[in-house]
Design a protein around this motif. Sequence first.
Motif, PDB file in Angstrom:
ATOM      1  N   GLY A   1       0.804  -1.221   0.000  1.00  0.00           N
ATOM      2  CA  GLY A   1       0.000   0.000   0.000  1.00  0.00           C
ATOM      3  C   GLY A   1       0.830   1.260   0.000  1.00  0.00           C
ATOM      4  O   GLY A   1       2.047   1.249  -0.189  1.00  0.00           O
TER       5      GLY A   1
ATOM      6  N   SER B   1      -6.038   6.601   0.103  1.00  0.00           N
ATOM      7  CA  SER B   1      -4.912   5.690   0.298  1.00  0.00           C
ATOM      8  C   SER B   1      -5.194   4.742   1.451  1.00  0.00           C
ATOM      9  O   SER B   1      -4.860   3.551   1.395  1.00  0.00           O
ATOM     10  CB  SER B   1      -3.619   6.479   0.570  1.00  0.00           C
ATOM     11  OG  SER B   1      -3.267   7.255  -0.548  1.00  0.00           O
TER      12      SER B   1
ATOM     13  N   ASN C   1      -5.188   0.717   1.457  1.00  0.00           N
ATOM     14  CA  ASN C   1      -4.369  -0.047   2.399  1.00  0.00           C
ATOM     15  C   ASN C   1      -5.220  -1.008   3.219  1.00  0.00           C
ATOM     16  O   ASN C   1      -4.806  -2.138   3.496  1.00  0.00           O
ATOM     17  CB  ASN C   1      -3.609   0.901   3.323  1.00  0.00           C
ATOM     18  CG  ASN C   1      -2.489   1.645   2.610  1.00  0.00           C
ATOM     19  OD1 ASN C   1      -2.343   1.534   1.392  1.00  0.00           O
ATOM     20  ND2 ASN C   1      -1.698   2.387   3.354  1.00  0.00           N
TER      21      ASN C   1
ATOM     22  N   SER D   1       1.756  -1.353   7.137  1.00  0.00           N
ATOM     23  CA  SER D   1       0.926  -0.515   6.263  1.00  0.00           C
ATOM     24  C   SER D   1       0.134   0.508   7.074  1.00  0.00           C
ATOM     25  O   SER D   1      -0.471   0.174   8.090  1.00  0.00           O
ATOM     26  CB  SER D   1      -0.041  -1.396   5.472  1.00  0.00           C
ATOM     27  OG  SER D   1       0.658  -2.375   4.724  1.00  0.00           O
TER      28      SER D   1
ATOM     29  N   THR E   1      -4.900  -0.568  10.872  1.00  0.00           N
ATOM     30  CA  THR E   1      -4.613  -1.773  10.089  1.00  0.00           C
ATOM     31  C   THR E   1      -4.281  -2.971  10.974  1.00  0.00           C
ATOM     32  O   THR E   1      -4.580  -4.119  10.594  1.00  0.00           O
ATOM     33  CB  THR E   1      -3.471  -1.537   9.090  1.00  0.00           C
ATOM     34  OG1 THR E   1      -2.338  -0.970   9.774  1.00  0.00           O
ATOM     35  CG2 THR E   1      -3.918  -0.585   7.980  1.00  0.00           C
TER      36      THR E   1
END
Length: 327
Positions: free
Chosen positions: A81, A95, A99, A123, A129
Amino acid sequence: MERGLKIAVMGAMGKIGQPLSLLLKQSPWFDEIAVHDTANPKGLALELNHVDTKSVVTSHEGEKGHATALKNADIVLIVAGQPTEVTREHRAEESFTTNFHLVMDISKSIATTCPQAATVVVSSPVNSTLPIACEVFKKVNRYVDPCKMFGLMTLNVIRANTHLAEVLQMDPEMMDVPVIGGNSPTTAVPVLSQSKPCAHMTTEEVIKITRAIQGAGDEVIRAENGKSSAILSIAYATARFAISLAKALNGVEGIKECAMVMSNVVADVSYFASPLQLGLSGIEKNLGVPDLTSYECCLLETALPFLKTDIEQGERFIGEAIKVRAV
């Protein structure tokens, strides 16, 4: 006797993945470095295999390459990503969504192929995440090993070490500053009062250094005219953490690193970064929140609402993604 490990770099053709793979190739702790990306990493693997160290680099492409890259992996690094840092002025939501999907898909493959591996989520934004990766594990395996799921915090640590060493006019490699909370300017809390060696500073100096550490990502973005984020330092930080993890998995004692993990050290916060003692099973002991000064306590209290929001964003994304797929 040390055991050579297999490490998989998921997102190896990206801006972080390529220098990261080179740094790992220089380490004696790995026998195989599996480089994976949606773009064919064959050339990257070929070039890295020209580096005269013992490890072998293997290339794996696309969704079909997930299984071969991850098979028998001891450590998996998710760096796929866009390496966009989370700042007040710079939030690339598009973005982030990209990701999120990449981390979700890669985590599903890890949970299916090598659930025993230590997984390091790099990421951006890690505060969201890492929960995504853990929630995917729960959905696939109904279990996630909290001792083997990590969100990278080492970038914050090396920045803290560098800034404090500069002020104290010391060797940065001799500094060790714990960083707790989360991985963003609003959630990372450098605990300068617990630095080693001990640093005696005025409140004004502590505030100045803390702001410099928290704003380091912004400084890089401004220097790059908003076109890039910290790339090389993230690659270095990731390699450093991966090597520490490899040493611990090989039985080397006394390995301590800060990372964001599933945690209950702070009430009502399910993921939290703190110093960890690493061992054969990943996390040997969570060292919890160090003793804090009143200023550091205020920083942490300010950080927690932002951290909770970031965690909820990741969990909410997984919930919505599963609903969509069910339909």
